[in-house]
Design a protein around this motif. Structure first.
Motif, mmCIF file in Angstrom:
data_model
loop_
_atom_site.group_PDB
_atom_site.id
_atom_site.type_symbol
_atom_site.label_atom_id
_atom_site.label_comp_id
_atom_site.label_asym_id
_atom_site.label_seq_id
_atom_site.Cartn_x
_atom_site.Cartn_y
_atom_site.Cartn_z
ATOM 1 N N ALA A 14 39.631 42.977 42.408
ATOM 2 C CA ALA A 14 38.058 42.587 43.353
ATOM 3 C C ALA A 14 37.328 41.547 44.228
ATOM 4 O O ALA A 14 37.117 41.678 44.888
ATOM 5 C CB ALA A 14 36.773 42.181 42.856
ATOM 6 N N SER A 15 39.067 40.707 44.735
ATOM 7 C CA SER A 15 39.344 39.542 45.024
ATOM 8 C C SER A 15 39.897 40.117 46.975
ATOM 9 O O SER A 15 40.882 41.390 46.514
ATOM 10 C CB SER A 15 39.964 38.528 44.242
ATOM 11 N N TRP A 54 43.506 41.617 46.659
ATOM 12 C CA TRP A 54 44.342 42.209 46.475
ATOM 13 C C TRP A 54 45.202 43.651 47.038
ATOM 14 O O TRP A 54 46.384 43.977 46.646
ATOM 15 C CB TRP A 54 42.952 43.461 45.854
ATOM 16 N N SER A 66 39.329 41.219 38.492
ATOM 17 C CA SER A 66 38.732 40.735 38.560
ATOM 18 C C SER A 66 39.671 40.437 40.095
ATOM 19 O O SER A 66 39.529 40.116 40.869
ATOM 20 C CB SER A 66 38.817 38.992 38.546
#
Length: 269
Positions: A166-167, A170, A163
């Motif tokens: 994908a944020s 990153w 997660s």
């Protein structure tokens, strides 16, 4: 407090007997709704842990990975993950542990006050334990976090990070990786044991749940470290992410995770 800790250790040892009986043997593996595996060993271990704890503390509640919640509104609630790392257990490598923590619920506040993390098959056996005000120990010896105060001297471990990857945070995590001295990915119980005993300096992790880190939270704090969610919120029952440090590096690392999207639902660990 010592009685709580001693009983939690006794419960972890009861689970260890079961783990040793099944490890590297043949057993059926089922899968839960989230596709994570569960074995007869998980269930037997949790029952054994509950038996020890409920015999000593009949008024306490439970929140277990396999058997669910029982009297979860009690003043004291035991949080149990009988085999944290079942995937490792099933595949026959020793990166799994029994996690037992005690939550004190006063109504106004909830506080984790006891933690035991036992990895019986790892490196001859590794048990970390702590209770509020009593310090932390690893295999019976007192432990403390490292004194590292600079990023360019720090060792950082990244755990489950799907997660996080994908944020919006990153790209800055990539920058952080370039700033620290060393990057590793130990995962599960192990990097928390390393952090609490002064052998790495920080952990960034998403995609977990409170049962994965409740016991480790107590151990790390008693060793001198700090631990919160990535956004800085306190560790609680709905925690899904972690920023943990040796107690000296938080201010230097927090800017790199500031873009973490806290509205994103991280999957269970």
């Amino acid at each position: 407090m010592q009685h709580f800790l001693d009983t939690a250790i006794e419960a972890a040892r009861a689970a260890e007997v079961i783990i040793r009986r099944y490890y590297l043997g043949e057993f059926d593996v089922e899968h839960k709704a989230d596709a994570s595996p569960v074995t007869v060993a998980d269930v037997e271990c949790e029952r054994a842990i509950k038996q020890v704890l409920s015999s000593a503390f009949p008024d306490h509640g439970f929140y277990g990975e396999e058997l669910g919640r029982e009297s979860a509104d009690a003043e004291f609630v035991w949080l149990i993950d009988p085999i944290d790392g079942t995937k490792s257990f099933v595949r026959g490598y020793p990166f799994f542990s029994t996690q037992i923590a005690l939550l004190h619920n006063t109504g106004a506040t909830r506080e984790l006050i006891v933690g035991v993390s036992n990895a019986p098959m790892f490196d001859g056996g590794q048990m970390a334990c702590a209770a509020k005000g009593l310090g932390a120990r690893l295999n019976g010896e007192p432990i403390a976090t490292a004194t590292t105060e600079r990023l360019d001297k720090a060792s950082l471990s990244l755990g489950n990070i799907a997660s996080l990857g994908a944020s919006p945070a990153w790209p800055s995590i990539g920058e952080l990786v370039g700033r620290v001295h060393r990057i590793r990915g130990y995962g599960d119980f192990y990097h928390y044991h390393l952090l609490a005993s002064g052998r790495i300096d920080a952990i960034v992790e998403s995609d977990l749940n409170i049962l994965d880190i409740a016991a480790l939270t107590v151990i790390l704090r008693e060793a001198g470290g700090d631990i919160t969610e990535l956004g800085g919120a306190a560790i609680d029952l709905d925690t899904r992410t972690v920023l943990a440090t040796n107690g000296r590096l938080r201010g230097l690392i927090e800017p790199f995770v500031a873009n973490w999207d806290e509205t994103r639902d991280a999957p269970r660990g």
